[in-house]
Design a protein around this motif. Structure first.
Motif, PDB file in Angstrom:
ATOM      1  N   PRO A 200       0.840  -1.205   0.000  1.00 27.69           N
ATOM      2  CA  PRO A 200       0.000   0.000   0.000  1.00 27.69           C
ATOM      3  C   PRO A 200       0.874   1.253   0.000  1.00 27.69           C
ATOM      4  CG  PRO A 200      -0.746  -1.571   1.674  1.00 27.69           C
ATOM      5  CD  PRO A 200       0.582  -2.071   1.171  1.00 27.69           C
ATOM      6  N   THR A 201       0.414   2.300  -0.639  1.00 23.54           N
ATOM      7  CA  THR A 201       1.168   3.546  -0.705  1.00 23.54           C
ATOM      8  C   THR A 201       1.461   4.073   0.694  1.00 23.54           C
ATOM      9  OG1 THR A 201       0.110   4.111  -2.803  1.00 23.54           O
ATOM     10  CG2 THR A 201       1.174   5.899  -1.597  1.00 23.54           C
ATOM     11  N   GLY A 202       2.732   4.412   0.910  1.00 22.07           N
ATOM     12  CA  GLY A 202       3.128   5.001   2.182  1.00 22.07           C
ATOM     13  C   GLY A 202       3.284   4.031   3.327  1.00 22.07           C
ATOM     14  N   ALA A 203       3.205   2.746   3.057  1.00 25.62           N
ATOM     15  CA  ALA A 203       3.296   1.747   4.128  1.00 25.62           C
ATOM     16  C   ALA A 203       4.686   1.736   4.741  1.00 25.62           C
ATOM     17  CB  ALA A 203       2.963   0.365   3.591  1.00 25.62           C
ATOM     18  N   ALA A 204       4.739   1.520   6.062  1.00 26.10           N
ATOM     19  CA  ALA A 204       6.017   1.344   6.736  1.00 26.10           C
ATOM     20  C   ALA A 204       6.649   0.038   6.282  1.00 26.10           C
ATOM     21  CB  ALA A 204       5.805   1.317   8.251  1.00 26.10           C
ATOM     22  N   THR A 205       7.988  -0.026   6.313  1.00 25.82           N
ATOM     23  CA  THR A 205       8.680  -1.243   5.871  1.00 25.82           C
ATOM     24  C   THR A 205       9.503  -1.879   6.985  1.00 25.82           C
ATOM     25  OG1 THR A 205      10.582   0.033   5.068  1.00 25.82           O
ATOM     26  CG2 THR A 205       8.788  -0.389   3.493  1.00 25.82           C
ATOM     27  N   ASP A 206       9.296  -1.443   8.217  1.00 22.76           N
ATOM     28  CA  ASP A 206      10.015  -2.019   9.351  1.00 22.76           C
ATOM     29  C   ASP A 206       9.027  -2.664  10.313  1.00 22.76           C
ATOM     30  OD1 ASP A 206       8.798   0.134  10.577  1.00 22.76           O
ATOM     31  OD2 ASP A 206      10.663   1.226  10.960  1.00 22.76           O
ATOM     32  N   SER A 207       9.415  -2.826  11.578  1.00 23.73           N
ATOM     33  CA  SER A 207       8.574  -3.532  12.543  1.00 23.73           C
ATOM     34  C   SER A 207       7.288  -2.804  12.872  1.00 23.73           C
ATOM     35  CB  SER A 207       9.358  -3.782  13.830  1.00 23.73           C
ATOM     36  OG  SER A 207       9.791  -2.563  14.411  1.00 23.73           O
ATOM     37  N   THR A 208       7.171  -1.544  12.450  1.00 22.60           N
ATOM     38  CA  THR A 208       5.930  -0.816  12.698  1.00 22.60           C
ATOM     39  C   THR A 208       4.865  -1.117  11.649  1.00 22.60           C
ATOM     40  OG1 THR A 208       6.663   1.143  11.459  1.00 22.60           O
ATOM     41  CG2 THR A 208       7.221   1.052  13.812  1.00 22.60           C
ATOM     42  N   ALA A 209       5.219  -1.873  10.616  1.00 26.25           N
ATOM     43  CA  ALA A 209       4.239  -2.238   9.584  1.00 26.25           C
ATOM     44  C   ALA A 209       3.138  -3.096  10.195  1.00 26.25           C
ATOM     45  CB  ALA A 209       4.926  -2.988   8.451  1.00 26.25           C
ATOM     46  N   THR A 210       1.926  -2.892   9.728  1.00 28.30           N
ATOM     47  CA  THR A 210       0.775  -3.637  10.249  1.00 28.30           C
ATOM     48  C   THR A 210      -0.077  -4.162   9.107  1.00 28.30           C
ATOM     49  OG1 THR A 210      -0.565  -1.607  10.361  1.00 28.30           O
ATOM     50  CG2 THR A 210       0.668  -2.233  12.350  1.00 28.30           C
ATOM     51  N   GLY A 211      -0.991  -5.071   9.448  1.00 31.12           N
ATOM     52  CA  GLY A 211      -2.010  -5.542   8.514  1.00 31.12           C
ATOM     53  C   GLY A 211      -1.458  -6.124   7.234  1.00 31.12           C
ATOM     54  N   GLU A 212      -2.056  -5.727   6.129  1.00 34.30           N
ATOM     55  CA  GLU A 212      -1.680  -6.266   4.821  1.00 34.30           C
ATOM     56  C   GLU A 212      -0.226  -5.974   4.489  1.00 34.30           C
ATOM     57  OE1 GLU A 212      -3.060  -5.913   0.106  1.00 34.30           O
ATOM     58  OE2 GLU A 212      -3.685  -4.408   1.582  1.00 34.30           O
ATOM     59  N   ALA A 213       0.236  -4.768   4.792  1.00 31.19           N
ATOM     60  CA  ALA A 213       1.621  -4.405   4.479  1.00 31.19           C
ATOM     61  C   ALA A 213       2.594  -5.319   5.201  1.00 31.19           C
ATOM     62  CB  ALA A 213       1.881  -2.949   4.853  1.00 31.19           C
ATOM     63  N   ARG A 214       2.299  -5.634   6.439  1.00 29.47           N
ATOM     64  CA  ARG A 214       3.185  -6.500   7.215  1.00 29.47           C
ATOM     65  C   ARG A 214       3.272  -7.878   6.584  1.00 29.47           C
ATOM     66  NH1 ARG A 214       5.059  -5.998  12.516  1.00 29.47           N
ATOM     67  NH2 ARG A 214       5.688  -7.953  13.518  1.00 29.47           N
ATOM     68  N   GLU A 215       2.146  -8.430   6.183  1.00 31.30           N
ATOM     69  CA  GLU A 215       2.142  -9.753   5.563  1.00 31.30           C
ATOM     70  C   GLU A 215       2.888  -9.749   4.234  1.00 31.30           C
ATOM     71  OE1 GLU A 215       1.216 -12.526   7.060  1.00 31.30           O
ATOM     72  OE2 GLU A 215       0.917 -11.168   8.761  1.00 31.30           O
ATOM     73  N   ILE A 216       2.701  -8.701   3.444  1.00 36.67           N
ATOM     74  CA  ILE A 216       3.401  -8.593   2.162  1.00 36.67           C
ATOM     75  C   ILE A 216       4.911  -8.533   2.390  1.00 36.67           C
ATOM     76  CG2 ILE A 216       3.843  -7.062   0.194  1.00 36.67           C
ATOM     77  CD1 ILE A 216       0.845  -6.311   0.332  1.00 36.67           C
ATOM     78  N   LEU A 217       5.321  -7.751   3.376  1.00 39.74           N
ATOM     79  CA  LEU A 217       6.750  -7.624   3.675  1.00 39.74           C
ATOM     80  C   LEU A 217       7.346  -8.936   4.162  1.00 39.74           C
ATOM     81  CD1 LEU A 217       6.749  -4.136   5.404  1.00 39.74           C
ATOM     82  CD2 LEU A 217       7.945  -4.710   3.280  1.00 39.74           C
ATOM     83  N   LEU A 218       6.636  -9.620   5.042  1.00 42.35           N
ATOM     84  CA  LEU A 218       7.154 -10.898   5.541  1.00 42.35           C
ATOM     85  C   LEU A 218       7.251 -11.927   4.426  1.00 42.35           C
ATOM     86  CD1 LEU A 218       5.329 -11.056   8.979  1.00 42.35           C
ATOM     87  CD2 LEU A 218       7.796 -10.858   8.618  1.00 42.35           C
ATOM     88  N   ASP A 219       6.267 -11.937   3.539  1.00 39.92           N
ATOM     89  CA  ASP A 219       6.342 -12.831   2.379  1.00 39.92           C
ATOM     90  C   ASP A 219       7.562 -12.475   1.522  1.00 39.92           C
ATOM     91  OD1 ASP A 219       4.092 -14.226   3.119  1.00 39.92           O
ATOM     92  OD2 ASP A 219       2.743 -13.168   1.749  1.00 39.92           O
ATOM     93  N   GLY A 220       7.812 -11.166   1.352  1.00 45.25           N
ATOM     94  CA  GLY A 220       8.961 -10.728   0.576  1.00 45.25           C
ATOM     95  C   GLY A 220      10.273 -11.117   1.227  1.00 45.25           C
ATOM     96  N   CYS A 221      10.315 -11.032   2.554  1.00 47.64           N
ATOM     97  CA  CYS A 221      11.527 -11.439   3.272  1.00 47.64           C
ATOM     98  C   CYS A 221      11.790 -12.929   3.080  1.00 47.64           C
ATOM     99  CB  CYS A 221      11.392 -11.113   4.751  1.00 47.64           C
ATOM    100  SG  CYS A 221      11.429  -9.339   5.133  1.00 47.64           S
ATOM    101  N   ARG A 222      10.734 -13.730   3.095  1.00 55.62           N
ATOM    102  CA  ARG A 222      10.903 -15.170   2.869  1.00 55.62           C
ATOM    103  C   ARG A 222      11.429 -15.449   1.464  1.00 55.62           C
ATOM    104  NH1 ARG A 222       5.650 -15.001   5.122  1.00 55.62           N
ATOM    105  NH2 ARG A 222       5.663 -15.505   7.343  1.00 55.62           N
TER     106      ARG A 222
END
Length: 261
Positions: A200-222
């Motif tokens: 999502p536009t403007g989403a945090a990319t660190d541990s403060t990420a929440t919701g959909e952005a957090r899941e997308i980031l964790l999938d990307g990290c994997r």
């Protein structure tokens, strides 16, 4: 939190470590229980001096990144930094990340420069990012960035008859703690195009990420990094080796201390 050190480096299957001179004292890399060290390029101001590299290479296989379009490494222009690399230090020949190149450097033709530097080097590694076909044509150890498609791609390369060496680079975090993972490699994952376009536009990319952005980031990290317990990282590395990868190069995304403690 488990530290990736000594025996666990071997247990996790990491046999080389990538060092970033803007983030760490690269000479400390010689304290690691690996035989191979690579030094990334993060701009001329961060290039280690030849004597440091020479001392590191006394007991380790050491390679420095040579971005062929950058001043200092350009075989058709200023190649002063390239010529200053000690004979005992190998090269990782790359097109060069545009983040570390100026507007003049980014306009330089990659193919002839890549070929010329590879021809000068003994046993070079050749970075494939954005120049896969050129890298393959240039020869040398193919140096890939880890992605979710790496195993499939390397199996295909081997099936097509490629018998050369393949090395894979991966940010490495030996913990399953999601906050620690996102703080270490969330921004790295977010720079990959597939993740960037999904966030999502403007989403945090660190541990403060929440919701959909957090899941997308964790999938990307994997997909683009190695993280988890020693056993989890080792299983991923073993799968890469079974696909035909010869070396796995871990980048210590939380700095060298967790690798050394």
């Amino acid at each position: 939190m488990t530290a990736l050190t000594g025996a666990t480096l071997a247990e996790a299957g990491i046999d080389a470590v990538a060092l970033k001179p803007a983030e760490m004292e690269v000479a400390r890399g010689t304290e690691l229980s690996v035989s191979t060290l690579t030094v990334d390029y993060e701009g001329r101001e961060h290039v280690p001096d030849p004597e440091t590299l020479r001392e590191m290479a006394a007991d380790h296989e050491v390679r420095v990144t040579a971005p062929v379009r950058a001043d200092g490494y350009d075989p058709r222009g200023d190649d002063s930094l390239l010529r200053a690399v000690p004979d005992t230090v190998g090269l990782v020949v790359v097109a060069g990340n545009p983040a570390y190149l100026d507007s003049r450097e980014t306009t330089r033709a990659i193919a002839p420069r890549l070929g010329e530097v590879v021809s000068r080097a003994a046993d070079p590694w050749v970075g494939t990012e954005r120049v896969e076909r050129l890298a393959l044509a240039a020869g040398g150890t193919q140096y890939e960035l880890l992605t979710g498609a790496t195993e499939h791609d390397i199996r295909g390369l081997r099936a097509a008859g490629f018998s050369g060496d393949v090395a894979v680079y991966a940010p490495t975090v030996l913990t399953g703690n999601e906050d620690a993972v996102l703080d270490a490699i969330g921004a790295y994952a977010a720079r990959r195009s597939a993740v960037r376009s999904a966030l999502p536009t403007g989403a945090a990319t660190d541990s403060t990420a929440t919701g959909e952005a957090r899941e997308i980031l964790l999938d990307g990290c994997r997909e683009f990094a190695l993280y988890g317990s020693v056993d989890e990282v080792a299983a991923r590395v073993q799968a890469l080796r079974e696909a035909g990868v010869d070396r796995v190069v871990g980048y210590p995304a939380r700095g060298l201390d967790p690798f050394l403690d």
